[in-house]
Enzyme design. Structure first.
Site, PDB file in Angstrom:
ATOM      1  N   ASP A 196       0.885  -1.167   0.000  1.00 27.09           N
ATOM      2  CA  ASP A 196       0.000   0.000   0.000  1.00 27.09           C
ATOM      3  C   ASP A 196       0.918   1.210   0.000  1.00 27.09           C
ATOM      4  OD1 ASP A 196      -1.653   2.151   0.516  1.00 27.09           O
ATOM      5  OD2 ASP A 196      -2.887   1.087   1.971  1.00 27.09           O
ATOM      6  N   HIS A 197       1.021   1.898  -1.134  1.00 29.01           N
ATOM      7  CA  HIS A 197       2.052   2.924  -1.261  1.00 29.01           C
ATOM      8  C   HIS A 197       1.874   4.070  -0.272  1.00 29.01           C
ATOM      9  CE1 HIS A 197      -1.077   4.776  -3.871  1.00 29.01           C
ATOM     10  NE2 HIS A 197      -0.536   5.902  -3.490  1.00 29.01           N
ATOM     11  N   HIS A 259      -5.977   2.545   1.906  1.00 29.00           N
ATOM     12  CA  HIS A 259      -5.283   3.744   2.363  1.00 29.00           C
ATOM     13  C   HIS A 259      -5.868   4.304   3.657  1.00 29.00           C
ATOM     14  CE1 HIS A 259      -3.408   3.395  -1.414  1.00 29.00           C
ATOM     15  NE2 HIS A 259      -4.182   4.176  -2.118  1.00 29.00           N
TER      16      HIS A 259
END
Length: 509
Positions: A196-197, A259
């Site tokens: 999950d960037h 996110h």
């Protein structure tokens, strides 16, 4: 009021270097590879954070060849301009790439890949392997199985074999569990890196440092002092050519499940016994398990969804979502969602967490605002001061990364007047070097085997359990048409009402 810190460059200090490796990128011709993965690898190599011996094999279905993929790499890493030395370095970096044409559904692709990797080992090259799934999610199960069938998940002679899987990791709880089962049938959990960037962004990582490395904040980080928490992820862009993906996904799956719930866990978690992967993720999972379940009635009270209609963004007219190319005129995919969550544990009982995310909002901004309870007003009740504003700590994730503390200060003059002022910490002014991009940090972590900033199987499934209950409640309602909000604003009035009935209001980032 601005707090300015002077600090030396931190980029590259004390960084760990991975062993010699070969990275295999499935979907090397795709947008993610061009925009994120290639630049991240190039920056890591340029900063001296990668070993002398490493290579990359790109896998895709196009007729490209080694020279074709190298041209793609040079373009993606930014060959335009630069000095002669920079162009020479970039060309040398591009020569590390090779290409293997193959269909992801064809078992022969994985046999040929195994042969290519084995040949490199025989020639004394890198033995460790990092497989990156930069493809549409429908290919994930087949690629994972193909790697297993070709015996590419096996680790031997101290060399690692790891796989990085991009979001979305499933479409609901059932598909997430199925994909987890496929992954675990091939790799051990310690070999699987679900990326999950957002967790690679500096301000997100700084949440834990802010909370647990500063003794003045953690004692008040609880229901006795905090009134509520707001998390906003606002985008000014529309679907931008991703209509086929987005129309099947919607904002809840696209942003909240991963996110935003990750941000909730970092804000709400208990101190971990150590800063290592399992200890941190254990505490994050506890937060997800403590979130109050979403029954259909709770969804009706606490969740708002809508689609953007026509409007103006940045002074320019933009079409509504259902007028975007590739979107069905009867689409019921939500482009905005707001929800109120409660975490039923000792620290957070009764403290609402308000989340909102949407496309075509007034501007791009991602922030977490922790609002404290108001101070007692008795001391200032006979002064010229209006009602005191509460203290707020705002963590800005993008743009203008930093942390802002809002507090009350006396206005100069004969009368006692109090005005809210901000103390700012800004990354760009506090440190002498640029923050690394999220994919740089996460790729390096995967290469050195640090999974702290990656999600674990139980973490993914707990997040999907919450989101799936909302999806199921929506499926039971089946509206013919969603509420519409004007592009360029801050969402539908129902989102404002969600807070106003609690006597609160959304911050405007």
């Amino acid at each position: 009021m601005e707090a300015r810190l002077q600090a030396p460059s931190v980029r590259g200090e004390g960084e760990r270097r991975p062993p010699p490796f070969t990275a295999v990128i499935f979907g090397v011709t795709g947008d993610l590879t061009r925009r994120k993965l290639v630049p991240a690898l190039y920056h890591l190599e340029r900063e001296g954070l990668l070993p002398d011996r490493f290579g990359v094999v790109g896998v895709a279905r196009q007729e490209l060849g080694d020279e074709g993929v190298r041209a793609l790499v040079e373009e993606a890493a930014g060959r335009a301009g630069g000095t002669a030395a920079e162009r020479t370095r970039l060309a040398a970096f591009a020569r590390r790439f090779r290409y293997l044409r193959g269909d992801f559904d064809d078992p022969d692709t994985y046999r040929r890949l195994a042969a290519a990797l084995g040949g490199e080992e025989d020639a004394g090259g890198a033995r460790a392997r990092l497989f990156y799934l930069a493809t549409p999610p429908r290919f994930y199960p087949r690629i994972l199985r193909g790697l297993g069938e070709a015996d590419l998940s096996r680790e031997e002679s101290g060399a690692f074999s790891r796989v990085v899987v991009e979001k979305p990791f499933g479409r609901d709880l059932a598909t997430a569990r199925e994909l987890n089962s496929v992954a675990e049938g091939v790799f051990r959990e310690s070999q699987v890196f679900r990326i999950d960037h957002y967790l690679g962004k500096e301000t997100v990582q700084n949440i834990l440092v802010f909370r647990f490395a500063n003794g003045i904040f953690e004692p008040v980080w609880n229901r006795q002092y905090i009134d509520h928490v707001q998390i906003t992820v606002a985008e000014s862009l529309g679907v931008e050519g991703r209509a086929s993906y987005y129309d099947e996904t919607g904002a809840l799956r696209d942003m909240v499940q991963n996110h935003m719930l990750q941000l909730v866990t970092l804000i709400a978690m208990e101190p971990a016994v150590a800063f290592d992967a399992d200890a941190v993720r254990d505490e994050k999972v506890k937060v997800l398990r403590a979130i109050r379940p979403m029954t259909p009635e709770a969804v009706r009270r606490n969740v708002v969804r809508a689609q953007y209609g026509p409007g103006r963004v940045g002074g320019e007219p933009v079409p509504g979502y259902r007028q975007e190319p590739g979107v069905s005129p009867t689409s019921t995919a939500e482009t905005f969602v707001a929800l109120r969550l409660f975490i039923d544990n000792w620290r957070w009982a009764g403290v609402p967490f308000y989340l909102r995310t949407g496309k075509r909002l007034a501007r791009r901004a991602t922030e977490i605002a922790v609002q404290f309870r108001r101070a007692p007003h008795l001391m200032f009740s006979r002064t010229a001061t209006p009602e005191l504003e509460p203290n707020v700590i705002t963590m800005r994730i993008q743009p203008d990364e930093g942390i802002v503390l809002r507090l009350g200060a006396k206005v100069p003059g004969a009368q006692v007047k109090i005005r809210s002022v901000d103390m700012d910490f800004l990354y760009e002014t506090a440190f002498a070097s640029e923050s690394p991009e999220a994919y740089e940090r996460l790729l390096l972590d995967a290469l050195v085997g640090d999974s702290t900033l990656f999600t674990r199987r139980d973490e993914v499934e707990e997040a999907w359990a919450l989101v799936t209950s909302i999806l199921e409640a929506w499926a039971g309602e089946a509206p013919a048409r969603l509420t519409e909000y004007e592009a360029g604003g801050w969402g539908p009035p129902q989102a404002d009402a969600l807070m106003e009935r609690d006597g609160r209001r959304w911050r405007q980032p």
